[in-house]
Design a protein around this motif. Structure first.
Motif, short mmCIF file in Angstrom:
data_model
loop_
_atom_site.label_atom_id
_atom_site.label_comp_id
_atom_site.label_asym_id
_atom_site.label_seq_id
_atom_site.Cartn_x
_atom_site.Cartn_y
_atom_site.Cartn_z
N VAL A 1 -6.31 -0.97 -60.60
CA VAL A 1 -5.29 -0.24 -61.33
C VAL A 1 -4.99 1.10 -60.69
O VAL A 1 -3.84 1.54 -60.60
N THR A 2 -6.00 1.78 -60.18
CA THR A 2 -5.84 3.11 -59.57
C THR A 2 -5.62 3.03 -58.06
O THR A 2 -5.84 4.01 -57.36
N TYR A 3 -5.21 1.88 -57.58
CA TYR A 3 -5.04 1.71 -56.14
C TYR A 3 -3.84 2.50 -55.63
O TYR A 3 -3.88 3.06 -54.54
N CYS A 4 -2.74 2.60 -56.42
CA CYS A 4 -1.52 3.28 -56.00
C CYS A 4 -1.42 4.64 -56.69
O CYS A 4 -1.93 4.84 -57.79
N LEU A 5 -0.73 5.58 -56.03
CA LEU A 5 -0.56 6.94 -56.53
C LEU A 5 0.87 7.16 -56.98
O LEU A 5 1.79 6.39 -56.64
N CYS B 1 0.78 -1.78 -58.30
CA CYS B 1 -0.11 -2.53 -57.40
C CYS B 1 0.16 -4.01 -57.55
O CYS B 1 0.13 -4.56 -58.66
N VAL B 2 0.46 -4.69 -56.43
CA VAL B 2 0.70 -6.14 -56.40
C VAL B 2 -0.13 -6.75 -55.28
O VAL B 2 -0.51 -6.08 -54.32
N GLN C 1 4.20 -1.00 -54.69
CA GLN C 1 5.65 -0.91 -54.84
C GLN C 1 5.96 0.46 -55.41
O GLN C 1 5.70 0.73 -56.58
N CYS C 2 6.49 1.38 -54.58
CA CYS C 2 6.65 2.78 -54.93
C CYS C 2 7.97 3.03 -55.63
O CYS C 2 8.96 2.32 -55.37
N PRO C 3 8.06 4.04 -56.49
CA PRO C 3 9.36 4.46 -57.04
C PRO C 3 10.21 5.11 -55.96
O PRO C 3 9.76 5.33 -54.83
N GLU C 4 11.44 5.48 -56.31
CA GLU C 4 12.37 6.00 -55.31
C GLU C 4 11.96 7.38 -54.80
O GLU C 4 12.27 7.73 -53.66
N GLU C 5 11.22 8.13 -55.60
CA GLU C 5 10.88 9.49 -55.19
C GLU C 5 9.76 9.54 -54.16
O GLU C 5 9.61 10.54 -53.45
N PHE D 1 0.28 4.03 -50.00
CA PHE D 1 -0.28 4.27 -51.34
C PHE D 1 0.68 5.10 -52.19
O PHE D 1 0.26 5.65 -53.21
N CYS D 2 1.97 5.25 -51.78
CA CYS D 2 2.95 6.09 -52.47
C CYS D 2 2.51 7.55 -52.47
O CYS D 2 2.69 8.27 -53.46
N GLU D 3 1.92 8.01 -51.36
CA GLU D 3 1.40 9.36 -51.30
C GLU D 3 2.39 10.36 -50.72
O GLU D 3 2.20 11.57 -50.86
N ASN D 4 3.48 9.91 -50.09
CA ASN D 4 4.44 10.81 -49.46
C ASN D 4 5.72 10.90 -50.28
O ASN D 4 6.09 9.96 -51.01
N ILE D 5 6.39 12.06 -50.15
CA ILE D 5 7.64 12.27 -50.87
C ILE D 5 8.80 11.72 -50.03
O ILE D 5 8.85 11.93 -48.81
#
Length: 508
Positions: free
Chosen positions: A302-306, A311-312, A323-327, A332-336
């Motif tokens: 569950v805490t794999y993505c930031l 997480c899929v 799968q990161c949001p647009e922002e 790991f969705c760690e960058n803007i």
């Protein structure tokens, strides 16, 4: 006493009535058998016959020098040599292909035959082009021959076939004796298309579903084209799960490839090829493998993505991903996502500027709608004004041409009343021969001045009519004998000057 024939007549009629439906049923069964699907061999490429790839009846006729029907007797067979080969001297019954000389009724020698082979060894006979012992039949055989230097000796170009009437019809088609029956290369009737069908198993549910895929293509040609299925340029390996079939109806060959259990492994470029002795044609279709769906991670990841990423787990690699949001972006969705943030900043600044000016997004859309309605209303008003101006101009023109009744003189009124009465109640028309009168239809009034007659369409003409009354004068223009021409009436009044009178003509 009745004769035995008359006594058996009812039984014969009953037997005939019973056999007629069976005959029609047998004919229908034969038609169904012709339309039934037949399987292609697993290799798809049949073995050649006597070194030729195409060996159907019409292709044999086209590739042979001489085609004839012949019979022979047992004494016509020569003594076989060591390997069992022998020749046959036969009598030509009919010649089925034109030749430089007529051989009907003549005896020729044909070779070579073999007695050491068995009738069931068909593949070996095709390879060696030496048929085994042929059973003598009254109808005879059809021989496809090649000429040699000896005019009385011929060699077999193909294996002989039993004579049937339908063979003769096939040969006639190839000879262009029928319309649209000349040899031609294959032509596609319809492009290849696919059909997908879902079949449920006994278990039911999604796990119990399987896909059946069919690829169908059609073509025609003469001789009849032979279908061949390729996958990525190689012949399709046919088996239990893959079946290739074909059927012929009205000269059109339909072939289909059935994948009974379609899976992602069946993806590729499938090509349907039709070939005959004149050429070939193909039609292709690409089957793409369905993309496997990913599923969500379990509670351990569950805490794999930031930053709110999902997480899929992929069904191919069986590894987690985000799968990161647009922002945000990254593994790991760690960058803007700088590009998205820049676009969002420009959008917010635009909205802020519009709000400062007192116009919001909703007000802007409402203003646009109001401006559009105002333009439409303005167009309608301009159109109404144009119509009113045109109507006013038309009324002014009428008023300019019409003289009010109060401003007319007594002579003008009297002249106008006379002209009006003469138009409404036309003068009688006299026939020169019978001197009888009959009514004449009202005629238009023409205003003219001698010697020229100005047209009323050029503008208004001011005519001064004195107080003297108009002097009517009737002139009769006689026509040909037997019928009188219509009369014309002329009203002459003194003009402004006594030298130039004004005439009002009433012409038919």
């Amino acid at each position: 006493h009745r004769s035995p024939l008359l006594q058996a007549m009812p039984l014969l009629l009953l037997l005939l009535l019973l056999l007629l439906p069976n005959a029609s049923l047998g004919q229908r069964a034969r038609q169904r058998h012709k339309q039934r699907w037949r399987r292609l061999p697993a290799k798809q490429l049949p073995s050649s016959e006597c070194g030729h790839e195409f060996h159907d009846a019409q292709s044999k006729w086209l590739q042979s020098d001489l085609v004839l029907r012949a019979t022979w007797r047992a004494s016509d067979e020569s003594t076989p040599i060591e390997n069992g080969a022998y020749n046959i001297s036969m009598t030509v019954g009919s010649q089925l292909k034109p030749w430089r000389q007529n051989l009907e009724g003549r005896r020729i020698t044909v070779g070579t035959f073999n007695r050491t082979q068995v009738r069931q060894q068909r593949a070996r006979q095709r390879q060696t082009c030496m048929p085994c012992d042929l059973r003598r039949r009254p109808a005879g055989y059809v021989f496809f021959l090649t000429a040699t230097r000896d005019p009385g000796f011929f060699r077999l170009a193909f294996l002989p076939a039993r004579f049937k009437k339908k063979l003769k019809k096939k040969f006639n088609r190839v000879q262009c004796n029928e319309m649209r029956a000349c040899p031609r290369p294959p032509q596609l009737v319809k492009e290849m298309r696919k059909r997908i069908r879902r079949i449920s198993r006994r278990g039911g549910g999604r796990r119990g579903m399987r896909l059946r895929l069919r690829l169908v293509c059609r073509a025609n040609g003469l001789p009849r084209p032979r279908p061949l299925w390729l996958r990525d340029g190689e012949p399709v390996k046919l088996g239990r799960g893959r079946v290739a079939q074909f059927k012929t109806r009205k000269g059109i060959v339909t072939s289909r490839l059935v994948l009974r259990r379609a899976s992602p492994d069946d993806a590729g470029n499938y090509t349907c090829v039709f070939r005959n002795l004149q050429g070939s044609i193909s039609s292709s279709i690409v089957l793409a493998a369905p993309q496997p769906q990913n599923y969500l991670c379990n509670y351990k990841n569950v805490t794999y993505c930031l930053n709110g990423g999902t997480c899929v787990i992929s069904r191919i690699t069986n590894k987690p991903s985000c799968q990161c949001p647009e922002e945000y972006m990254g593994f790991f969705c760690e960058n803007i996502n700088i590009e998205y943030m820049y676009r969002e900043q420009i959008r917010q600044s635009l909205i802020r500027n519009l709000a400062v000016a007192g116009v919001s997004e909703t007000t802007l859309s409402a203003t646009t709608l109001v401006a559009g309605l105002a333009l439409i209303a303005l167009f309608v008003v301009l159109l109404a004004i144009c119509c009113m101006v045109a109507d006013i101009r038309r009324r002014l023109d009428r008023k300019h041409w019409t003289v009010p009744a109060g401003k007319r003189s007594s002579d003008e009124e009297e002249l106008g009343s006379r002209l009006t009465s003469s138009i409404r109640s036309p003068a009688p028309h006299f026939d020169a021969s019978t001197m009888t009168e009959f009514p004449v239809h009202p005629v238009p009034l023409c205003l003219s001045t001698n010697p020229r007659e100005p047209s009323l369409s050029n503008g208004p003409t001011n005519v001064a009519v004195p107080t003297a009354a108009a002097e009517p004068r009737r002139s009769h223009n006689s026509g040909a004998a037997g019928g009188g021409a219509p009369l014309s009436y002329t009203y002459r009044t003194p003009g402004p000057s006594s030298s130039q009178p004004v005439e009002f003509h009433i012409q038919p």
